[in-house]
Design a protein around this motif. Structure first.
Motif, PDB file in Angstrom:
ATOM      1  N   MET A  83       9.474 -10.504 -42.063  1.00 50.38           N
ATOM      2  CA  MET A  83       8.857 -10.803 -40.766  1.00 50.38           C
ATOM      3  C   MET A  83       7.481 -11.400 -41.023  1.00 50.38           C
ATOM      4  SD  MET A  83      10.011  -7.486 -38.510  1.00 50.38           S
ATOM      5  CE  MET A  83       8.704  -7.782 -37.362  1.00 50.38           C
ATOM      6  N   ILE A  84       7.169 -12.502 -40.341  1.00 55.58           N
ATOM      7  CA  ILE A  84       5.888 -13.156 -40.598  1.00 55.58           C
ATOM      8  C   ILE A  84       4.982 -13.270 -39.373  1.00 55.58           C
ATOM      9  CG2 ILE A  84       6.654 -14.398 -42.643  1.00 55.58           C
ATOM     10  CD1 ILE A  84       7.000 -16.890 -40.836  1.00 55.58           C
ATOM     11  N   HIS A  85       5.557 -13.427 -38.175  1.00 52.18           N
ATOM     12  CA  HIS A  85       4.696 -13.469 -36.996  1.00 52.18           C
ATOM     13  C   HIS A  85       5.491 -13.223 -35.718  1.00 52.18           C
ATOM     14  CE1 HIS A  85       5.803 -17.889 -36.844  1.00 52.18           C
ATOM     15  NE2 HIS A  85       5.885 -17.593 -35.553  1.00 52.18           N
ATOM     16  N   GLU A  86       4.730 -12.915 -34.682  1.00 51.10           N
ATOM     17  CA  GLU A  86       5.241 -12.764 -33.312  1.00 51.10           C
ATOM     18  C   GLU A  86       4.429 -13.717 -32.456  1.00 51.10           C
ATOM     19  OE1 GLU A  86       6.975 -10.822 -29.774  1.00 51.10           O
ATOM     20  OE2 GLU A  86       7.542 -10.825 -31.869  1.00 51.10           O
ATOM     21  N   ASN A  87       5.063 -14.414 -31.515  1.00 53.31           N
ATOM     22  CA  ASN A  87       4.352 -15.355 -30.653  1.00 53.31           C
ATOM     23  C   ASN A  87       4.160 -14.791 -29.248  1.00 53.31           C
ATOM     24  OD1 ASN A  87       3.429 -18.184 -29.816  1.00 53.31           O
ATOM     25  ND2 ASN A  87       5.043 -17.731 -28.369  1.00 53.31           N
ATOM     26  N   TYR A  88       2.955 -14.947 -28.733  1.00 56.61           N
ATOM     27  CA  TYR A  88       2.657 -14.685 -27.326  1.00 56.61           C
ATOM     28  C   TYR A  88       2.041 -15.954 -26.755  1.00 56.61           C
ATOM     29  CZ  TYR A  88       3.093  -9.568 -27.900  1.00 56.61           C
ATOM     30  OH  TYR A  88       3.532  -8.296 -28.136  1.00 56.61           O
ATOM     31  N   ASN A  89       2.552 -16.416 -25.616  1.00 53.56           N
ATOM     32  CA  ASN A  89       1.929 -17.523 -24.908  1.00 53.56           C
ATOM     33  C   ASN A  89       0.821 -16.956 -24.030  1.00 53.56           C
ATOM     34  OD1 ASN A  89       3.802 -19.121 -26.112  1.00 53.56           O
ATOM     35  ND2 ASN A  89       4.654 -19.954 -24.240  1.00 53.56           N
ATOM     36  N   VAL A  90      -0.345 -17.573 -24.075  1.00 51.01           N
ATOM     37  CA  VAL A  90      -1.510 -17.047 -23.366  1.00 51.01           C
ATOM     38  C   VAL A  90      -2.122 -18.112 -22.467  1.00 51.01           C
ATOM     39  CG1 VAL A  90      -1.994 -15.358 -25.192  1.00 51.01           C
ATOM     40  CG2 VAL A  90      -3.123 -17.589 -25.264  1.00 51.01           C
ATOM     41  N   ALA A  91      -2.781 -17.657 -21.413  1.00 46.45           N
ATOM     42  CA  ALA A  91      -3.399 -18.573 -20.458  1.00 46.45           C
ATOM     43  C   ALA A  91      -4.746 -19.092 -20.947  1.00 46.45           C
ATOM     44  CB  ALA A  91      -3.567 -17.886 -19.103  1.00 46.45           C
ATOM     45  N   ASN A  92      -5.505 -18.248 -21.639  1.00 41.97           N
ATOM     46  CA  ASN A  92      -6.842 -18.619 -22.102  1.00 41.97           C
ATOM     47  C   ASN A  92      -7.007 -18.116 -23.534  1.00 41.97           C
ATOM     48  OD1 ASN A  92      -9.705 -18.423 -22.694  1.00 41.97           O
ATOM     49  ND2 ASN A  92     -10.048 -18.878 -20.537  1.00 41.97           N
ATOM     50  N   GLU A 112       1.305 -11.830 -38.777  1.00 39.60           N
ATOM     51  CA  GLU A 112       0.373 -12.524 -37.897  1.00 39.60           C
ATOM     52  C   GLU A 112       0.846 -12.493 -36.441  1.00 39.60           C
ATOM     53  OE1 GLU A 112      -1.504 -16.023 -40.644  1.00 39.60           O
ATOM     54  OE2 GLU A 112       0.522 -16.361 -39.896  1.00 39.60           O
ATOM     55  N   LEU A 113      -0.115 -12.506 -35.543  1.00 40.52           N
ATOM     56  CA  LEU A 113       0.150 -12.690 -34.122  1.00 40.52           C
ATOM     57  C   LEU A 113      -0.179 -14.141 -33.809  1.00 40.52           C
ATOM     58  CD1 LEU A 113       0.896 -11.639 -31.326  1.00 40.52           C
ATOM     59  CD2 LEU A 113      -1.487 -10.932 -31.042  1.00 40.52           C
ATOM     60  N   GLU A 114       0.808 -14.874 -33.345  1.00 41.44           N
ATOM     61  CA  GLU A 114       0.640 -16.280 -33.001  1.00 41.44           C
ATOM     62  C   GLU A 114       0.372 -16.383 -31.505  1.00 41.44           C
ATOM     63  OE1 GLU A 114       3.778 -19.755 -32.155  1.00 41.44           O
ATOM     64  OE2 GLU A 114       3.891 -18.977 -34.194  1.00 41.44           O
ATOM     65  N   LEU A 115      -0.792 -16.894 -31.154  1.00 41.63           N
ATOM     66  CA  LEU A 115      -1.135 -17.118 -29.747  1.00 41.63           C
ATOM     67  C   LEU A 115      -1.024 -18.599 -29.451  1.00 41.63           C
ATOM     68  CD1 LEU A 115      -4.305 -14.850 -29.358  1.00 41.63           C
ATOM     69  CD2 LEU A 115      -1.901 -14.260 -28.950  1.00 41.63           C
ATOM     70  N   THR A 116      -0.198 -18.940 -28.477  1.00 40.46           N
ATOM     71  CA  THR A 116       0.010 -20.336 -28.098  1.00 40.46           C
ATOM     72  C   THR A 116      -0.554 -20.566 -26.707  1.00 40.46           C
ATOM     73  OG1 THR A 116       2.038 -20.458 -29.403  1.00 40.46           O
ATOM     74  CG2 THR A 116       1.745 -22.134 -27.701  1.00 40.46           C
ATOM     75  N   CYS A 117      -1.384 -21.565 -26.579  1.00 37.91           N
ATOM     76  CA  CYS A 117      -1.971 -21.929 -25.287  1.00 37.91           C
ATOM     77  C   CYS A 117      -1.535 -23.356 -24.948  1.00 37.91           C
ATOM     78  CB  CYS A 117      -3.494 -21.832 -25.354  1.00 37.91           C
ATOM     79  SG  CYS A 117      -4.292 -22.061 -23.762  1.00 37.91           S
ATOM     80  N   LEU A 118      -0.772 -23.474 -23.865  1.00 35.62           N
ATOM     81  CA  LEU A 118      -0.302 -24.776 -23.404  1.00 35.62           C
ATOM     82  C   LEU A 118      -1.244 -25.312 -22.342  1.00 35.62           C
ATOM     83  CD1 LEU A 118       3.471 -23.832 -22.993  1.00 35.62           C
ATOM     84  CD2 LEU A 118       2.386 -24.943 -24.959  1.00 35.62           C
ATOM     85  N   GLU A 119      -1.689 -26.550 -22.492  1.00 34.35           N
ATOM     86  CA  GLU A 119      -2.630 -27.141 -21.534  1.00 34.35           C
ATOM     87  C   GLU A 119      -2.031 -27.264 -20.139  1.00 34.35           C
ATOM     88  OE1 GLU A 119      -3.969 -30.867 -23.105  1.00 34.35           O
ATOM     89  OE2 GLU A 119      -4.892 -29.926 -24.856  1.00 34.35           O
ATOM     90  N   GLU A 120      -0.760 -27.535 -20.023  1.00 36.44           N
ATOM     91  CA  GLU A 120      -0.129 -27.796 -18.731  1.00 36.44           C
ATOM     92  C   GLU A 120       0.688 -26.600 -18.256  1.00 36.44           C
ATOM     93  OE1 GLU A 120       0.374 -31.219 -17.226  1.00 36.44           O
ATOM     94  OE2 GLU A 120      -0.874 -32.286 -18.659  1.00 36.44           O
ATOM     95  N   HIS A 121       0.094 -25.418 -18.299  1.00 33.96           N
ATOM     96  CA  HIS A 121       0.793 -24.220 -17.807  1.00 33.96           C
ATOM     97  C   HIS A 121      -0.205 -23.389 -17.005  1.00 33.96           C
ATOM     98  CE1 HIS A 121       3.224 -20.592 -17.657  1.00 33.96           C
ATOM     99  NE2 HIS A 121       4.243 -21.344 -18.015  1.00 33.96           N
ATOM    100  N   PRO A 122      -0.495 -23.820 -15.760  1.00 30.20           N
ATOM    101  CA  PRO A 122      -1.538 -23.150 -14.971  1.00 30.20           C
ATOM    102  C   PRO A 122      -1.133 -21.790 -14.406  1.00 30.20           C
ATOM    103  CG  PRO A 122      -0.491 -24.858 -13.684  1.00 30.20           C
ATOM    104  CD  PRO A 122       0.095 -24.956 -15.085  1.00 30.20           C
ATOM    105  N   GLN A 123       0.152 -21.533 -14.263  1.00 30.97           N
ATOM    106  CA  GLN A 123       0.598 -20.271 -13.670  1.00 30.97           C
ATOM    107  C   GLN A 123       0.684 -19.177 -14.743  1.00 30.97           C
ATOM    108  OE1 GLN A 123       2.416 -22.958 -14.221  1.00 30.97           O
ATOM    109  NE2 GLN A 123       4.486 -22.441 -14.841  1.00 30.97           N
TER     110      GLN A 123
END
Length: 121
Positions: free
Chosen positions: A5-14, A52-63
Motif C-alpha cells: 500500500m502506498i497512498h490513499e487519495n482524498y479530493n479536497v476543496a481547499n 502517503e495521503l494524496e490530496l487532490t484539488c480540482l480547480e473546476e469543482h466548486p461544490q
C-alpha cells in the motif's frame, strides 16, 4: 506476488486549508506536489511510515464533495493518545467517540473521517 500500500487519495476543496489541518492534527507534511492542468496533487506523510495521503484539488469543482454516508476512514495510531485527544478536542475536530472501544474519530475540513487509536499492549 506482493503488493505494498502506498497512498490513499482524498479530493479536497481547499488544498492550503487541508494541508494546514493535517499538519496540525496529525503531523503530516507535504513530500511532493504535482501541478497539472486544472488540478494540484499534494502528497503528505510523516517519518512514522512511507504511506502517503494524496490530496487532490480540482480547480473546476466548486461544490462540496459527496462523501455518502462516510463509512470509510484512515486510521492513525497515536503514541500519546491522551495528548492527541486533547489537541483534537481543542481543534474542535472530534466527530465521534467510542469510549468502550477506546477510539475516536476526527473529521477533516472536507468531512473525511480519521480514526485515532491508542497503542495496544
Amino acid at each position: 506476488m506482493k503488493f505494498k500500500m502506498i497512498h490513499e487519495n482524498y479530493n479536497v476543496a481547499n488544498l492550503e486549508v487541508s494541508e494546514a489541518f493535517y499538519q496540525k492534527a496529525l503531523g503530516l507534511t507535504e513530500k511532493r506536489r504535482i501541478n497539472g492542468e486544472g488540478f494540484v496533487i499534494a502528497y503528505l506523510a510523516n517519518d512514522e511510515s512511507d504511506f502517503e495521503l494524496e490530496l487532490t484539488c480540482l480547480e473546476e469543482h466548486p461544490q462540496p464533495y459527496n462523501l455518502g454516508e462516510c463509512e470509510f476512514h484512515l486510521a492513525f495510531r497515536a503514541d500519546d493518545y491522551e495528548a492527541a485527544y486533547k489537541l483534537h478536542k481543542e481543534m474542535g475536530c472530534i466527530c465521534y467517540e467510542n469510549p468502550a472501544m477506546g477510539i475516536y474519530f476526527i473529521a477533516d475540513p472536507d468531512g473525511y473521517w480519521i480514526e485515532i487509536v491508542p497503542v495496544r499492549k
